[in-house]
Scaffold this active site. Structure first.
Site, PDB file in Angstrom:
ATOM      1  N   THR A 155      33.303 -39.752  22.728  1.00  0.00           N
ATOM      2  CA  THR A 155      31.926 -39.268  22.872  1.00  0.00           C
ATOM      3  C   THR A 155      31.876 -37.733  22.857  1.00  0.00           C
ATOM      4  O   THR A 155      30.837 -37.158  22.606  1.00  0.00           O
ATOM      5  CB  THR A 155      31.290 -39.769  24.188  1.00  0.00           C
ATOM      6  OG1 THR A 155      32.117 -39.352  25.278  1.00  0.00           O
ATOM      7  CG2 THR A 155      31.173 -41.278  24.201  1.00  0.00           C
ATOM      8  N   GLY A 171      37.315 -43.960  28.694  1.00  0.00           N
ATOM      9  CA  GLY A 171      38.170 -45.038  29.216  1.00  0.00           C
ATOM     10  C   GLY A 171      38.571 -44.854  30.666  1.00  0.00           C
ATOM     11  O   GLY A 171      39.365 -45.629  31.189  1.00  0.00           O
ATOM     12  N   THR A 220      39.637 -38.115  28.874  1.00  0.00           N
ATOM     13  CA  THR A 220      39.487 -36.705  28.445  1.00  0.00           C
ATOM     14  C   THR A 220      38.202 -36.576  27.645  1.00  0.00           C
ATOM     15  O   THR A 220      38.217 -36.112  26.507  1.00  0.00           O
ATOM     16  CB  THR A 220      40.692 -36.307  27.568  1.00  0.00           C
ATOM     17  OG1 THR A 220      40.831 -37.304  26.539  1.00  0.00           O
ATOM     18  CG2 THR A 220      41.980 -36.241  28.355  1.00  0.00           C
ATOM     19  N   ASN A 239      38.915 -39.005  36.226  1.00  0.00           N
ATOM     20  CA  ASN A 239      39.284 -39.714  37.442  1.00  0.00           C
ATOM     21  C   ASN A 239      40.416 -40.710  37.197  1.00  0.00           C
ATOM     22  O   ASN A 239      40.685 -41.103  36.078  1.00  0.00           O
ATOM     23  CB  ASN A 239      38.060 -40.459  37.979  1.00  0.00           C
ATOM     24  CG  ASN A 239      37.527 -41.459  36.971  1.00  0.00           C
ATOM     25  OD1 ASN A 239      36.851 -41.076  36.019  1.00  0.00           O
ATOM     26  ND2 ASN A 239      37.858 -42.722  37.136  1.00  0.00           N
ATOM     27  N   ASP A 282      35.788 -41.175  42.064  1.00  0.00           N
ATOM     28  CA  ASP A 282      35.351 -41.027  40.674  1.00  0.00           C
ATOM     29  C   ASP A 282      34.975 -39.575  40.382  1.00  0.00           C
ATOM     30  O   ASP A 282      33.978 -39.285  39.735  1.00  0.00           O
ATOM     31  CB  ASP A 282      34.163 -41.971  40.366  1.00  0.00           C
ATOM     32  CG  ASP A 282      33.789 -41.980  38.892  1.00  0.00           C
ATOM     33  OD1 ASP A 282      34.573 -41.465  38.064  1.00  0.00           O
ATOM     34  OD2 ASP A 282      32.704 -42.489  38.557  1.00  0.00           O
ATOM     35  N   TRP A 369      27.823 -33.795  33.092  1.00  0.00           N
ATOM     36  CA  TRP A 369      28.664 -33.182  32.050  1.00  0.00           C
ATOM     37  C   TRP A 369      27.979 -32.060  31.291  1.00  0.00           C
ATOM     38  O   TRP A 369      28.648 -31.315  30.555  1.00  0.00           O
ATOM     39  CB  TRP A 369      29.178 -34.223  31.061  1.00  0.00           C
ATOM     40  CG  TRP A 369      28.102 -35.023  30.384  1.00  0.00           C
ATOM     41  CD1 TRP A 369      27.699 -36.283  30.721  1.00  0.00           C
ATOM     42  CD2 TRP A 369      27.283 -34.622  29.276  1.00  0.00           C
ATOM     43  NE1 TRP A 369      26.672 -36.683  29.891  1.00  0.00           N
ATOM     44  CE2 TRP A 369      26.405 -35.698  28.992  1.00  0.00           C
ATOM     45  CE3 TRP A 369      27.208 -33.468  28.485  1.00  0.00           C
ATOM     46  CZ2 TRP A 369      25.456 -35.648  27.961  1.00  0.00           C
ATOM     47  CZ3 TRP A 369      26.260 -33.418  27.460  1.00  0.00           C
ATOM     48  CH2 TRP A 369      25.409 -34.498  27.206  1.00  0.00           C
TER      49      TRP A 369
END
Lengths: 540, 241
Positions: A155, A171, A220, A239, A282, A369
């Site tokens: 992404t 992931g 990542t 995480n 997380d 983000w």
């Protein structure tokens, strides 16, 4: 030392001048442009120059466009790449990727890299694609790992460094082992892969008991930074998985929730700094890594600022990974009592199996983000802050390759003062002292843009795209674009005229949660468009 | 918000309580999303549900899928309300699997080990990097479930040529020859599907490409352990039954 830092600033400015050449505006992830034609005194006259609808509205337009030599390249959620004349928005070419499968991380795309006449794209079904920047024709594609097996995809925007394009992977909430992959820009050929979780017989493997390293997360999913002088590639690692369940992975769990510095030629680890050893909240550390040279205790240091989900900004020496300081940027934090002068977490509050634990910040992050901006002119670091908490509860779960592996649940809760809120804040990055802040009607989920005109641009979920005085946060200009903002605004110049471009159109997972958090606010509007502004041309 | 309100109004009163519970517990960003429109967990809208199955899944969870059970947080009445609310989703959206994830075929432990070795993520997905079997892997090399015997070390090398583009020379599998040619570049640890101008491409039927080099991450003993999975996959083919 001073000469080098000056040189670094000069090089960074040259890169930012006219073009917006990389995801973060420069390799140092400043999201700053030295263009100053538009400034605090004339920004009020900013007017629409052109707009463009991509037509791909699922999950909105989350990308940061790239502009090189008068051409804008933008990617949509499904992986369409569009090249436009950056001066007037005319379509040059369009490439439509059609993902065959999708991981649970969805069809979302945060940008492309452009280098050596190629446009580099990561896809929702975990492929890397190289497209001819002149013609828009696909030259190569690589299946990084079957998305049906890994449950992962791409992404984030890749980063092009010398001859390679470096791609991250999602992931982190699945039973998966994260990595970075470097491919040759021209041919797509494999150069190296760095696994964020060391395998058997590698240093750090001992921080993972049994087989837990095989599915320990460490994704990542955002974009790294690069220091050409040190020849170091920096990337944030996400995480550990299962996110909340710790019993299957007792230990520090290297290199999750860490910053890693790699040699981009070999993919070998040069140094690492783990911000959250044995993460159970997380608290991804995947966000942007801002590189700047500033004096610390009278001595110029090569610094890296890293503001993460945990609600802290870490300051590291980027030449060797030495911890310098960590300061709290959220108001509400109780996951640890604090971080010592040596960087140790003290007073950890770890969730337990079957028992709820009220923790701040929430797993959404003290910041999402969407990326910060750093202005070398004001010396301020600008952050989009979220104040929210959650009830965390760990649950027993056995990992199954590629399947979601959270090991618990979280229920978003307001902080003790009763209100989930978002605001923009300007900080002195060395001390963490807050210079000003601007409350949002809801929160701010778009990346920030700082300019040498002492302006700070961003958009809000309500559709406003606006400019603040970067020095004091005063609102100078605002325009209702009609769509919620979750992408990255940029500025660039073509033939001497400065433009400011913003993606718009609401999307992302957090975006879907907006109405649950702010039930009384109007729904942010979907869409997928670019809106570009400039000062009226002379004579108009 | 508007569509959500409309939706709740048309539902039964009890489902409104369920809607509130759903919003707080199930609509969180990593899970089922606003009104079941999908977060990271599957989209709930548009599927046909059996209410007793929904009740038991909400209660006990689906540990293998990461779905938590809520029997410790919610009363039976509350779980019933959530169930009724979820039942109102049926037919409200497109009927498809949002994520396209194929669930794995249940195998015996021995076959499971064999399959895991074939797709071993710790060896960059092993054989799956080039071979698709039972829904995982890449379709670069031949479909191994169509063969009855396998030369696992040596491979067949069928169709691999030496490709030349300018100064580049590499082993390749040509897919679509023509003015625009698609080919697999096998000179990369991850195979590259390249698109090249036919006029720029020269091929030589002789190739030094070596399947043994591609499989060196496996010992001979491990390759033998992979065999049962391929035998099983062969048996799943209609013509093998």
């Amino acid at each position: 030392m001073r000469t080098w830092s000056c040189l670094f600033v000069v090089v960074a400015n040259l890169l930012a001048q006219a073009d917006w050449g990389t995801h973060g505006g420069n390799y140092a992830a400043w999201r700053y442009s030295s263009l100053a034609q538009i400034h605090t005194s004339n920004v009020g006259r900013l007017t629409p120059a052109w707009s463009f609808q991509t037509g791909d509205i699922e999950h909105g337009l989350q990308a940061t466009p790239i502009v090189q030599r008068g051409v804008m390249y933008v990617s949509t959620s499904q992986g369409w790449v569009i090249a436009l004349n950056a001066a007037d928005g005319r379509l040059i070419w369009e490439y439509r990727y059609a993902p065959e499968n999708t991981a649970v991380y969805g069809k979302q795309n945060r940008g492309v890299a452009v280098s050596q006449g190629m446009v580099l794209l990561g896809t929702a079904d975990n492929h890397a694609v190289g497209i001819d920047a002149q013609t828009g024709k696909e030259k190569w594609r690589v299946n990084m790992e079957d998305t049906r097996q890994c449950g992962c995809n791409i992404t984030g925007a890749p980063l092009a460094v010398k001859d390679v394009a470096v791609f991250g992977v999602t992931g982190g909430d699945s039973a998966h082992r994260g990595y970075l992959t470097a491919l040759n820009i021209r041919t797509g050929r494999f150069h190296w892969r760095f696994y964020t979780i060391p395998g058997p017989e590698e240093n750090g493997h001992e921080t993972w008991p049994g087989d837990s390293w095989r599915h320990g997360g460490g994704s990542t999913w955002m974009t790294g930074s690069y220091d050409a002088e040190l020849n170091l590639l920096y990337w944030g690692v996400g995480n550990a998985a299962g996110d909340i369940l710790s019993k299957n992975r007792r230990g520090d769990n290297l290199y999750t929730a860490s910053v890693v510095a790699l040699n981009p030629d070999t993919g070998k680890l040069v140094w690492h700094y783990q911000e959250v050893p044995h993460d159970v909240w997380d608290y991804d550390s995947v966000y942007e890594l801002v590189l700047a040279d500033l004096p610390v205790a009278g001595k110029m240091r090569k610094l890296l600022f890293h503001s993460t989900k945990a609600g802290y900004t870490w300051l590291l020496d980027r030449s060797n990974g030495e911890f310098i300081k960590a300061w709290q940027f959220v108001k509400h934090s109780n996951w640890v009592a604090g971080i010592t002068e040596g960087g140790k977490l003290v007073g950890r509050r770890d969730p337990e199996i079957g028992k709820g634990l009220f923790v701040c910040p929430s797993a959404m992050g003290g910041k999402s983000w969407n990326e910060s901006a750093w202005s070398p002119r004001t010396g301020l670091l600008y952050l989009p802050v979220v104040e929210a908490c959650n009830d965390l509860m760990a649950r027993e779960q056995e990992p199954q390759e590629g399947q979601i592996y959270i090991g618990g649940s979280w229920i978003i809760k307001p902080p003790p003062d009763g209100k989930i809120e978002g605001y923009l804040a300007a900080f002195d990055p060395l001390t963490g002292s807050r210079k000003w802040s601007l409350p949002g009607k809801t929160w701010f989920m778009a990346s920030l843009l700082a300019t040498a005109g002492d302006l700070l641009f961003t958009g809000d979920p309500e559709g406003n795209f606006f400019a603040l005085d970067a020095r004091d946060g005063k609102k100078l200009w605002s325009f209702q674009t009609g769509g919620g903002h979750r992408g990255g605004a940029i500025t660039y110049a073509v033939n001497g005229r400065q433009y400011v471009a913003t993606p718009l159109g609401w999307g992302s997972f957090l975006g879907m949660f907006h109405l649950s958090i702010f039930p009384d606010a109007p729904a942010p509007r979907a869409g997928s468009a670019l809106m570009v502004f400039a000062l009226p041309e002379v004579g108009q | 918000m508007k569509s959500f309100v409309l939706f709740a109004v048309t539902a039964a009163a009890i489902a409104q309580d369920g809607a509130a519970l759903f919003r707080a517990r199930c609509a969180v960003p990593y899970c089922h999303g606003q009104a079941g429109s999908a977060g990271r967990a599957p989209k709930l809208i548009g599927h046909t549900y059996n209410s007793s199955a929904v009740f038991s899944i909400v209660s006990g969870g689906l540990p293998a899928k990461g779905m938590p059970g809520f029997d410790r947080d919610l009363t039976a009445e509350e779980i019933e309300a959530v169930t009724r609310y979820v039942m109102t989703f049926a037919g409200a959206g497109p009927r498809k699997n949002e994520w396209g994830i194929s669930s794995r075929t249940q195998l015996t432990p021995e076959l499971e080990r064999s399959r895991n070795l074939f797709f071993d993520a710790a060896r960059m997905n092993g054989c799956g990097r080039c071979h698709e079997v039972d829904g995982w892997g890449s379709k670069v090399g031949p479909d191994l479930s169509r063969s009855a015997s396998w030369n696992l070390r040596g491979g067949s090398g069928k169709g691999v040529v030496t490709a030349r583009i300018g100064a580049e020379t590499f082993p390749a599998l040509v897919l679509e020859p023509g003015s625009v040619t698609r080919l697999w570049d096998l000179g990369s640890r991850l195979p590259v599907l390249r698109t090249v101008a036919g006029a720029d491409l020269q091929t030589d039927a002789a190739s030094r490409w070596d399947h043994a080099a591609e499989t060196r991450a496996y010992s001979d003993a491990e390759l033998q352990l992979i065999r049962p999975f391929l035998q099983w996959a062969r048996k799943q083919q209609p013509d093998a039954r």
